[in-house]
Motif scaffolding. Structure first.
Motif, short mmCIF file in Angstrom:
data_model
loop_
_atom_site.label_atom_id
_atom_site.label_comp_id
_atom_site.label_asym_id
_atom_site.label_seq_id
_atom_site.Cartn_x
_atom_site.Cartn_y
_atom_site.Cartn_z
N PHE A 1 0.85 -1.19 0.00
CA PHE A 1 0.00 0.00 0.00
C PHE A 1 0.89 1.24 0.00
O PHE A 1 2.03 1.20 0.46
CB PHE A 1 -0.89 -0.04 1.24
CG PHE A 1 -2.01 0.97 1.25
CD1 PHE A 1 -2.76 1.22 0.12
CD2 PHE A 1 -2.31 1.66 2.41
CE1 PHE A 1 -3.80 2.15 0.13
CE2 PHE A 1 -3.34 2.59 2.44
CZ PHE A 1 -4.08 2.84 1.30
N HIS A 2 0.36 2.35 -0.53
CA HIS A 2 1.18 3.56 -0.63
C HIS A 2 1.26 4.33 0.69
O HIS A 2 1.88 5.40 0.75
CB HIS A 2 0.64 4.48 -1.73
CG HIS A 2 -0.69 5.09 -1.43
ND1 HIS A 2 -1.88 4.44 -1.66
CD2 HIS A 2 -1.03 6.31 -0.91
CE1 HIS A 2 -2.88 5.21 -1.31
NE2 HIS A 2 -2.40 6.36 -0.85
N LYS A 3 0.66 3.79 1.75
CA LYS A 3 0.77 4.41 3.07
C LYS A 3 1.48 3.47 4.03
O LYS A 3 1.34 2.25 3.93
CB LYS A 3 -0.62 4.75 3.63
CG LYS A 3 -1.38 5.81 2.83
CD LYS A 3 -2.69 6.16 3.52
CE LYS A 3 -3.44 7.25 2.75
NZ LYS A 3 -4.68 7.67 3.44
N ASP A 4 2.22 4.04 4.96
CA ASP A 4 2.95 3.25 5.97
C ASP A 4 2.42 3.58 7.35
O ASP A 4 1.84 4.64 7.60
CB ASP A 4 4.45 3.55 5.90
CG ASP A 4 5.09 2.93 4.67
OD1 ASP A 4 4.78 1.77 4.36
OD2 ASP A 4 5.88 3.61 4.00
N LEU A 5 2.66 2.64 8.28
CA LEU A 5 2.16 2.77 9.64
C LEU A 5 3.03 3.74 10.45
O LEU A 5 4.26 3.62 10.46
CB LEU A 5 2.14 1.40 10.31
CG LEU A 5 1.40 1.29 11.64
CD1 LEU A 5 -0.10 1.49 11.42
CD2 LEU A 5 1.67 -0.08 12.27
N ALA B 1 3.15 9.33 -2.59
CA ALA B 1 1.85 9.32 -3.27
C ALA B 1 1.95 8.72 -4.67
O ALA B 1 0.97 8.20 -5.21
CB ALA B 1 1.30 10.75 -3.34
N GLU B 2 3.16 8.77 -5.28
CA GLU B 2 3.32 8.25 -6.64
C GLU B 2 3.04 6.75 -6.70
O GLU B 2 2.60 6.23 -7.73
CB GLU B 2 4.75 8.51 -7.15
CG GLU B 2 5.15 9.97 -7.19
CD GLU B 2 5.85 10.40 -5.91
OE1 GLU B 2 5.57 9.78 -4.86
OE2 GLU B 2 6.69 11.32 -5.97
N GLU C 1 -11.46 7.99 0.38
CA GLU C 1 -10.17 8.59 0.03
C GLU C 1 -9.44 7.76 -1.01
O GLU C 1 -8.76 8.30 -1.89
CB GLU C 1 -9.31 8.70 1.30
CG GLU C 1 -7.95 9.34 1.05
CD GLU C 1 -7.07 9.29 2.28
OE1 GLU C 1 -5.89 9.72 2.17
OE2 GLU C 1 -7.52 8.83 3.34
N CYS C 2 -9.56 6.44 -0.93
CA CYS C 2 -8.85 5.54 -1.84
C CYS C 2 -9.84 4.61 -2.51
O CYS C 2 -9.99 3.44 -2.09
CB CYS C 2 -7.80 4.73 -1.09
SG CYS C 2 -6.56 5.71 -0.24
#
Length: 803
Positions: free
Chosen positions: A572-576, A587-588, A752-753
């Motif tokens: 996923f493009h987000k990390d914890l 974001a890319e 959002e996604c």
């Protein structure tokens, strides 16, 4: 009293400010700051404008230098004397050359002499032909120039400089072009890289010879002394540098910060070597380059040096060198038909020599003509080394203004045309879709005896522990079926110097990247995969893919196709974060995930990593995880269930399958919504869902006591979300990306996604408190629904042609 050559007083470093009556631009520091800002803005804007043309940044920097000089903006005398007055050029040139010294030190670090020794005969022959024929033709052209626009120059040095300038291939620029065109792993790319590396080394030797000859103002013996002294310097460095840096490298273990003293000693050594070569009579940059080449490439020390030096040097100081060169370039000095005719002759000779020499050898080696032509065009790439040759010749009076301008434009034109011409003449054969490649999904795979193949993608070391634990629970300790995992390290191609180091790793893409040197320093990723492979029956093939973010999905999809993968797992493009929330790091990468979901040749899973299994690999006997499949219906949910079923075969996995059903008898509440679904479609979908669930229950409920099946009846959105929250203690959720059915309509809302689907968005929202990782699964279909495609678009539009 000392004064500058134009008889103006020396510039002071700093001003007292405008309120004290000083004009800042009359002082060295504020003026050079203005010059640097102007250079950075212009070169970055040009690089952005040329990006659609797939041009390397060096082209934008050369063009920017020329535009800032007397060829364009400098035609305005007021601008030129205000921003680049003659008194300031010494400071600008000094800063530019310091940046150049350290950049060439980095280039030397990139050049591995051991790989040159292993260069095949074919690449060696191509390199020699690509040097010798242009060198001879350059000598021929030099006689034309001496008889016309370059009369009165010292003929010997001029002839050598012209030969060297014609025969150069820019190895760093070529590597980036190959990576941009995705030719690194083709035969053409490998051959061009090997030949260019040899060409680069020979070009430096020829340049040293040219510089030695250009300094002979008194006697030929001076050139001999210069050459012998330079040879002695190289021999001394060959003896000292590897020993000193091997000693330093042994005291810099992997994962530990490099001692600042070692970095300072290295940078001081580069400057000292540069001083020695300048004292000898060859340019100071040779000392920096030699030190970089001789530093051992193994271990963490070399990587640490690159990280500490390259951003400041290549991003800030190196563009100044292109401006310094541009200020010496006056296109207006090329006057009349004769001069422009000579310009065309120089371009034709440079291109013909490189292309004809390289193509001729390739054809003798029985290579296909189009491949040979592509190699010839790639070998014609010029770049920074070309400008260095020309600037040294200009500074030493070997090249006059007109010849210098012609040669700079030649370097610009030949580099600019490389990419479009290669794209036009050479299209590497794509790997045909394998007719035997049937298992593109997990659902419906049955009891196949063929290996179960997966492609796991990761961006950094932080993705590794969860990936390995995911592989561990998928391998099913009692299964006879082989699990084959292709782990693809996704690396972004950048204009940074270290991108070439990454290119070296990717040249043998498809092979385990640790099978290169058993004595080399360990890499954390390599160690992790190698250790896991030895502890399990899983075969892991790590590979490296280097590409621009906009085309990274092509590497992933082609890798899955060529390796016949049944599923791709993407991070996923987000990390914890430490507080348990997810934050966007790049974001890319969201764009990459969307494109893979759209064009993948198999099923896809996007992994939201919240530390599944902890921060290290868990042994099979210690695995104890709770996995929950949220089943609403539809093909994607079928695939998620099939994935969960495979995980359930591991003895350490407790699986819960929660099926959500609509309760039509409940009255409509304020939290419910009106559902309008085609009745026949709903009945057909529910019937398929029932078949899938019955098949799962028959295979797993009676056989595994670690598997539970629950049916949860809901009437509205609040009830649905409340029940999902009951499973928040799970270690992992498995959900379909675009579930179908009546119940899931409750969860559909602006999100959002949208590419994560309605259930996935609920599980990753800040309002949903859980420590569980989430795997959002999409099943492969030759034709995606319009609704599914629309969720992958920012504007809801689609351009995919159904296959």
């Amino acid at each position: 009293m000392a004064s500058t050559p134009d008889n103006a007083p020396l510039m002071k470093a700093t001003s007292n400010g405008v309120f004290q009556g000083d004009t800042p631009l009359h002082y060295a520091l504020p003026l050079v700051i203005l010059q640097m800002c102007l250079v950075l803005i212009l070169t970055r804007v040009l690089a952005y404008l040329m990006k659609p043309l797939r041009q390397p940044r060096v082209v934008a920097e050369i063009v920017g230098g020329v535009l800032l000089g007397p060829s364009a903006l400098g035609r305005n005398e007021a601008y030129l004397h205000t921003v680049f007055p003659p008194r300031s050029l010494t400071v600008l040139d000094t800063l530019a050359n310091i940046g150049l010294l350290f950049f060439l030190f980095l280039v030397g670090l990139e050049l591995d002499l051991n790989s040159l020794r292993r260069t095949g005969k074919k690449a060696l022959c191509i390199a020699m032909a690509g040097i010798s024929l242009p060198f001879v033709l350059g000598i021929g052209v030099s006689f034309f120039l001496i008889g016309t626009i370059s009369g009165g120059v010292d003929e010997g040095p001029f002839i050598v400089f012209m030969g060297v300038a014609m025969s150069i291939t820019a190895f760093p620029v070529l590597a980036r072009i190959l990576a941009e065109l995705k030719l690194l792993t083709t035969d053409v790319g490998k051959m061009a890289m090997s030949a260019a590396a040899v060409n680069d080394v020979v070009a430096w030797i020829l340049l040293a010879l040219a510089v030695a000859l250009s300094g002979t103002g008194r006697s030929p013996l001076v050139a001999l002394w210069v050459f012998l002294s330079a040879s002695g310097f190289v021999l001394l460095c060959s003896f000292l540098v590897p020993r000193v840096f091997n000693w330093m490298s042994q005291r810099c273990p992997n994962g530990e910060p490099v001692d600042e003293v070692y970095v300072c000693v290295t940078l001081g050594g580069v400057l000292a070597a540069s001083f020695v070569t300048d004292t000898i009579g060859i340019h100071a940059l040779f000392g920096a380059f030699v030190v970089g080449v001789l530093i051992p490439k193994e271990g963490a020390f070399g990587v640490a040096l690159v990280e500490k030096v390259e951003d400041l040097v290549s991003g800030l100081f190196l563009p100044l060198y292109f401006v310094s060169s541009g200020l010496k370039t006056n296109v207006a000095s090329i006057k009349g038909a004769r001069s422009w005719g000579l310009f065309l002759l120089v371009i034709f000779t440079a291109c013909f020599g490189k292309i004809a020499g390289s193509v001729g050898v390739c054809l003798v080696c029985k290579m296909p003509f189009m491949e040979a032509l592509a190699i010839g065009l790639l070998m014609n790439t010029k770049g920074l080394v070309e400008l260095i040759v020309l600037n040294i010749g200009k500074d030493r009076g070997v090249l006059n203004d007109e010849t210098f301008a012609i040669m700079v434009l030649m370097a610009l034109v030949t580099t600019f045309i490389t990419t479009p011409l290669v794209v036009a003449v050479y299209k590497p054969a794509k790997i045909p879709s394998n007719s035997e490649y049937k298992h593109r999904t997990l659902d419906g795979r049955g009891s196949s005896t063929s290996p179960f193949r997966m492609l796991l993608c990761f961006h950094s070391v932080r993705n590794i522990p969860t990936m390995i634990n995911l592989i561990e629970v998928l391998r099913g300790t009692g299964k006879k079926e082989v699990l084959l995992v292709h782990a693809m390290h996704l690396m972004e191609l950048s204009e940074r110097s270290s991108a070439i180091l990454m290119v070296h790793k990717a040249r043998k893409n498809g092979l385990p990247f640790w099978k290169k040197d058993t004595n080399s320093g360990s890499d954390q990723i390599v160690v992790a995969f190698e250790a896991f492979q030895q502890l399990s029956r899983v075969t892991i093939w790590p590979t490296t893919a280097i590409s621009a973010v906009l085309s990274m999905h092509e590497d992933i999809c082609s890798g899955a196709e060529s390796n016949r993968a049944a599923m791709i797992i993407l991070p996923f493009h987000k990390d914890l974060r430490l507080d348990g929330q997810l934050e966007t790091t790049r974001a890319e990468y969201r764009h990459v995930n969307r494109k893979v979901l759209e064009y993948a040749p198999c099923s896809v899973g996007i992994l939201v990593d919240r530390g599944f299994g902890g921060t290290s690999h868990i042994a099979a006997s210690n695995v104890n995880s709770l996995v929950t499949v949220l089943f609403f219906g539809g093909h994607d949910d079928h695939e998620a269930l099939a994935y969960g079923a495979r995980m359930a075969e591991h003895p350490g996995i407790n699986l819960i399958v929660a099926r959500f059903l609509l309760n039509p008898s409940r009255p409509t509440t304020s939290g419910s919504i009106t559902i309008d679904i085609n009745e026949s479609t709903a009945i057909e979908t529910q019937s398929t869902d029932n078949d899938v669930i019955e098949e799962f229950k028959k295979k797993f409920l009676s056989k595994y006591n670690t598997v539970k099946y629950e049916e949860r009846v809901v009437a509205d959105a609040h009830e649905t979300e409340a029940i999902i929250r009951e499973y928040g203690r799970s270690n992992m959720f498995l959900v379909g990306r675009m579930p179908e059915g009546e119940v899931v309509e409750f969860l559909k809302r602006n999100s959002e996604c949208p590419e994560m689907g309605p259930v996935g968005n609920l599980l990753i929202s800040p309002n949903f408190t859980t420590a569980a990782s989430v795997l959002v699964v999409q099943q492969y279909h030759t034709q995606m629904s319009l609704h599914s495609l629309a969720s992958l678009r920012e504007d809801g539009t689609t351009d995919r042609v159904d296959s």
